[in-house]
Motif scaffolding. Structure first.
Motif, PDB file in Angstrom:
ATOM      1  N   ARG A  91      -5.427   5.668  55.429  1.00 34.70           N
ATOM      2  CA  ARG A  91      -5.833   4.837  56.525  1.00 34.70           C
ATOM      3  C   ARG A  91      -6.404   3.674  55.509  1.00 34.70           C
ATOM      4  N   GLU A  92      -5.986   2.219  56.149  1.00 38.77           N
ATOM      5  CA  GLU A  92      -6.538   1.376  55.505  1.00 38.77           C
ATOM      6  C   GLU A  92      -8.010   0.847  56.042  1.00 38.77           C
ATOM      7  N   VAL A  93      -9.019   0.981  54.908  1.00 33.32           N
ATOM      8  CA  VAL A  93     -10.243   0.616  55.427  1.00 33.32           C
ATOM      9  C   VAL A  93     -10.816  -0.437  54.451  1.00 33.32           C
ATOM     10  N   ARG A  94     -11.967  -0.850  54.682  1.00 36.18           N
ATOM     11  CA  ARG A  94     -12.872  -1.738  53.932  1.00 36.18           C
ATOM     12  C   ARG A  94     -13.145  -1.536  52.757  1.00 36.18           C
ATOM     13  N   LYS A  95     -13.615  -0.112  52.622  1.00 36.37           N
ATOM     14  CA  LYS A  95     -14.286   0.370  51.286  1.00 36.37           C
ATOM     15  C   LYS A  95     -13.263   1.412  50.817  1.00 36.37           C
ATOM     16  N   TYR A  96     -12.769   1.525  49.658  1.00 32.31           N
ATOM     17  CA  TYR A  96     -12.128   2.504  48.943  1.00 32.31           C
ATOM     18  C   TYR A  96     -12.710   2.739  47.564  1.00 32.31           C
ATOM     19  N   GLU A  97     -12.046   3.816  46.922  1.00 33.25           N
ATOM     20  CA  GLU A  97     -12.370   4.265  45.733  1.00 33.25           C
ATOM     21  C   GLU A  97     -11.242   4.992  44.863  1.00 33.25           C
ATOM     22  N   VAL A  98     -10.989   4.434  43.665  1.00 33.58           N
ATOM     23  CA  VAL A  98     -10.047   5.397  42.984  1.00 33.58           C
ATOM     24  C   VAL A  98     -10.909   6.419  41.962  1.00 33.58           C
ATOM     25  N   TYR A  99     -10.731   7.389  42.074  1.00 33.93           N
ATOM     26  CA  TYR A  99     -11.778   8.507  41.582  1.00 33.93           C
ATOM     27  C   TYR A  99     -10.908   9.250  40.606  1.00 33.93           C
ATOM     28  N   PRO A 100     -11.104   9.057  39.170  1.00 35.34           N
ATOM     29  CA  PRO A 100     -10.513   9.635  38.256  1.00 35.34           C
ATOM     30  C   PRO A 100     -10.439  11.306  38.058  1.00 35.34           C
ATOM     31  N   GLY A 101      -9.067  11.610  37.659  1.00 33.36           N
ATOM     32  CA  GLY A 101      -9.028  13.255  37.446  1.00 33.36           C
ATOM     33  C   GLY A 101      -8.790  13.462  36.018  1.00 33.36           C
ATOM     34  N   THR A 102      -7.918  13.880  35.339  1.00 35.90           N
ATOM     35  CA  THR A 102      -7.492  14.189  34.256  1.00 35.90           C
ATOM     36  C   THR A 102      -6.049  13.452  33.781  1.00 35.90           C
ATOM     37  N   VAL A 103      -6.254  13.586  32.336  1.00 38.45           N
ATOM     38  CA  VAL A 103      -4.557  13.333  31.785  1.00 38.45           C
ATOM     39  C   VAL A 103      -4.276  14.480  30.839  1.00 38.45           C
ATOM     40  N   ASP A 104      -3.123  15.053  31.027  1.00 39.95           N
ATOM     41  CA  ASP A 104      -2.450  16.183  30.478  1.00 39.95           C
ATOM     42  C   ASP A 104      -1.162  15.930  29.871  1.00 39.95           C
ATOM     43  N   ALA A 105      -0.731  16.745  28.881  1.00 33.14           N
ATOM     44  CA  ALA A 105       0.478  16.706  28.240  1.00 33.14           C
ATOM     45  C   ALA A 105       1.359  17.851  28.597  1.00 33.14           C
ATOM     46  N   LEU A 106       2.370  17.658  29.248  1.00 31.13           N
ATOM     47  CA  LEU A 106       3.159  18.847  29.816  1.00 31.13           C
ATOM     48  C   LEU A 106       3.884  19.237  28.711  1.00 31.13           C
ATOM     49  N   PRO A 107       4.615  20.535  28.916  1.00 32.37           N
ATOM     50  CA  PRO A 107       5.433  21.196  27.802  1.00 32.37           C
ATOM     51  C   PRO A 107       6.589  20.346  27.628  1.00 32.37           C
ATOM     52  N   ASP A 108       7.082  19.808  28.688  1.00 35.39           N
ATOM     53  CA  ASP A 108       8.295  18.667  28.477  1.00 35.39           C
ATOM     54  C   ASP A 108       8.146  17.653  27.687  1.00 35.39           C
ATOM     55  N   GLY A 109       6.826  17.359  27.322  1.00 30.86           N
ATOM     56  CA  GLY A 109       6.672  16.054  26.945  1.00 30.86           C
ATOM     57  C   GLY A 109       6.188  15.103  27.678  1.00 30.86           C
ATOM     58  N   ARG A 110       6.202  15.263  28.975  1.00 35.13           N
ATOM     59  CA  ARG A 110       5.780  14.021  29.787  1.00 35.13           C
ATOM     60  C   ARG A 110       4.070  14.116  29.762  1.00 35.13           C
ATOM     61  N   ILE A 111       3.552  13.064  30.169  1.00 28.77           N
ATOM     62  CA  ILE A 111       2.144  13.032  30.311  1.00 28.77           C
ATOM     63  C   ILE A 111       1.785  12.813  31.955  1.00 28.77           C
ATOM     64  N   LEU A 112       0.786  13.769  32.422  1.00 26.46           N
ATOM     65  CA  LEU A 112       0.542  13.714  33.781  1.00 26.46           C
ATOM     66  C   LEU A 112      -0.961  13.235  33.771  1.00 26.46           C
ATOM     67  N   VAL A 113      -1.164  12.469  35.091  1.00 26.01           N
ATOM     68  CA  VAL A 113      -2.317  11.766  35.186  1.00 26.01           C
ATOM     69  C   VAL A 113      -2.691  12.181  36.712  1.00 26.01           C
ATOM     70  N   THR A 114      -3.749  12.672  36.806  1.00 28.74           N
ATOM     71  CA  THR A 114      -4.234  12.722  38.452  1.00 28.74           C
ATOM     72  C   THR A 114      -5.498  11.912  38.896  1.00 28.74           C
ATOM     73  N   TRP A 115      -5.481  11.461  40.323  1.00 28.73           N
ATOM     74  CA  TRP A 115      -6.588  10.930  40.533  1.00 28.73           C
ATOM     75  C   TRP A 115      -6.746  11.083  42.245  1.00 28.73           C
ATOM     76  N   ASN A 116      -8.014  10.570  42.669  1.00 26.16           N
ATOM     77  CA  ASN A 116      -8.106  10.721  44.170  1.00 26.16           C
ATOM     78  C   ASN A 116      -8.076   9.203  44.754  1.00 26.16           C
ATOM     79  N   TYR A 117      -7.475   8.983  45.887  1.00 26.62           N
ATOM     80  CA  TYR A 117      -7.570   7.655  46.492  1.00 26.62           C
ATOM     81  C   TYR A 117      -8.605   7.959  47.806  1.00 26.62           C
ATOM     82  N   ILE A 118      -9.720   7.494  47.631  1.00 24.09           N
ATOM     83  CA  ILE A 118     -10.773   7.741  48.638  1.00 24.09           C
ATOM     84  C   ILE A 118     -11.084   6.741  49.821  1.00 24.09           C
TER      85      ILE A 118
END
Length: 348
Positions: A91-118
């Protein structure tokens, strides 16, 4: 004269029985050189072409910096645009935060990045929404796909992934969640499965880093270090692990790095006042450790190591590289593996 002294002094010290004093091969290189604070949480991976990729939090957006010369130089950190976008499920709120996860190299060569939207609006209904999101890069971190959602489960978002995602069989990813049992995720179908990880004590621990060694074993680092040779069907407690939590610190800054030759490295520090980076190396798949082999590099440098900042990746057969942070920015240190395997060495 000074050059001659620098060559002779280590030999004299060894003859007299003192441990050799060895300079680090390289001084830290700043990736982000300005005063910082908050949930920065830098993470690092090595792409299949050797590019080093570091991701950390900026002003409510993830920033990505790249190095194509083994960490000697880093690109200007650039935003990952999809990380700042509010997903439809939040939902749309006045206060939000992007909270970092990790960055990982996958076996197929792609790069994965994860995070939280709070969505930080507990006052509305008491629920702290924390959607788990990810994006992929097919060009070593230059550009990123649209964001994708993982979960929710039973109407609740999965929350943070603060340890690295482990590629699993059949294209799935093992997510070591901050809260709850680890889960296997299929990005093609969106299916999530529980992955019970119960040690000999019968406890299901949360918040564990799970890695696969070059020999195929699994290591799980939580309150204790666990080792499995049968893909997680059974686990044994590893004794004398040097990077253990104590009553004053939960040791969240610990990080396991599996090396290509089968050895395992742990990097850690304790507390925000920690000075220096601690390393210890296991020669046998992480089964045995010797606390006397712990090396402290940069002992005069402040390292905010408690909150996941000391993360190490293998660069090549001879070197590892560690990304860390302090209040002055995000930094990288390149270290020869041979230095970490020597006995009684203190770096400066």
């Amino acid at each position: 004269m000074m050059r001659l002294l620098s060559l002779v002094l280590p030999v004299v010290l060894m003859v007299l029985g003192f441990p050799p004093f060895i300079q680090a091969e390289e001084k830290p290189v700043s990736i982000f050189d300005q005063r910082i604070g908050g949930h920065i949480h830098p993470s690092i991976c090595r792409a299949s072409d050797g590019t080093l990729i570091v991701v950390f939090k900026g002003e409510n957006v993830l920033l990505c910096s790249r190095s194509v010369d083994q960490g000697a130089n880093w690109s200007e950190p650039r935003p990952i645009p999809t990380s700042a976008k509010r997903p439809d499920v939040i939902r749309e709120v006045r206060k939000y935060e992007v909270y970092p996860g990790t960055v990982d190299a996958l076996p197929d060569g792609r790069i994965l990045v994860t995070w939280n939207y709070i969505a930080d609006d507990k006052a509305l209904d008491g629920y702290y929404e924390r959607a788990l999101l990810y994006s992929l890069s097919e060009d070593q971190g230059r550009s990123w796909s649209e964001q994708h959602l993982i979960g929710p489960v039973d109407g609740k978002h999965l929350g943070a992934v603060r340890h690295n995602v482990l590629p699993w069989s059949k294209g799935r990813w093992l997510l070591p969640l901050r809260v709850g049992v680890p889960r296997l995720f299929d990005p093609e179908t969106g299916v999530l499965e529980r992955y019970p990880l119960v040690g000999p004590d019968g406890k299901q621990h949360e918040f564990q880093q799970i890695v696969r060694t070059a020999n195929g074993s699994l290591l799980s680092m939580g309150p204790v270090l666990l080792h499995s040779v049968d893909n997680g069907a059974h686990w044994k407690i590893v004794k004398n692990f040097p990077a253990v939590p104590d009553k004053r610190d939960n040791a969240e800054g610990r990080y396991l790095t599996t090396l290509a030759d089968g050895r395992v490295l742990v990097t850690w520090g304790r507390g925000q006042k920690n000075m220096g980076l601690s390393y210890n190396l296991s020669d046998d798949d992480g089964v045995t450790w010797d606390a006397q082999r712990t090396k402290v590099l940069l002992p005069k440098t402040a390292v905010t190591a408690r909150y996941y900042s000391a993360r190490t990746v293998q660069i090549d057969q001879q070197h590892v590289g560690t990304v860390f942070m302090n209040r002055q920015g995000v930094h990288f240190l390149k270290v020869p593996v041979s230095r970490l395997s020597q006995s009684q060495v203190t770096e400066e």
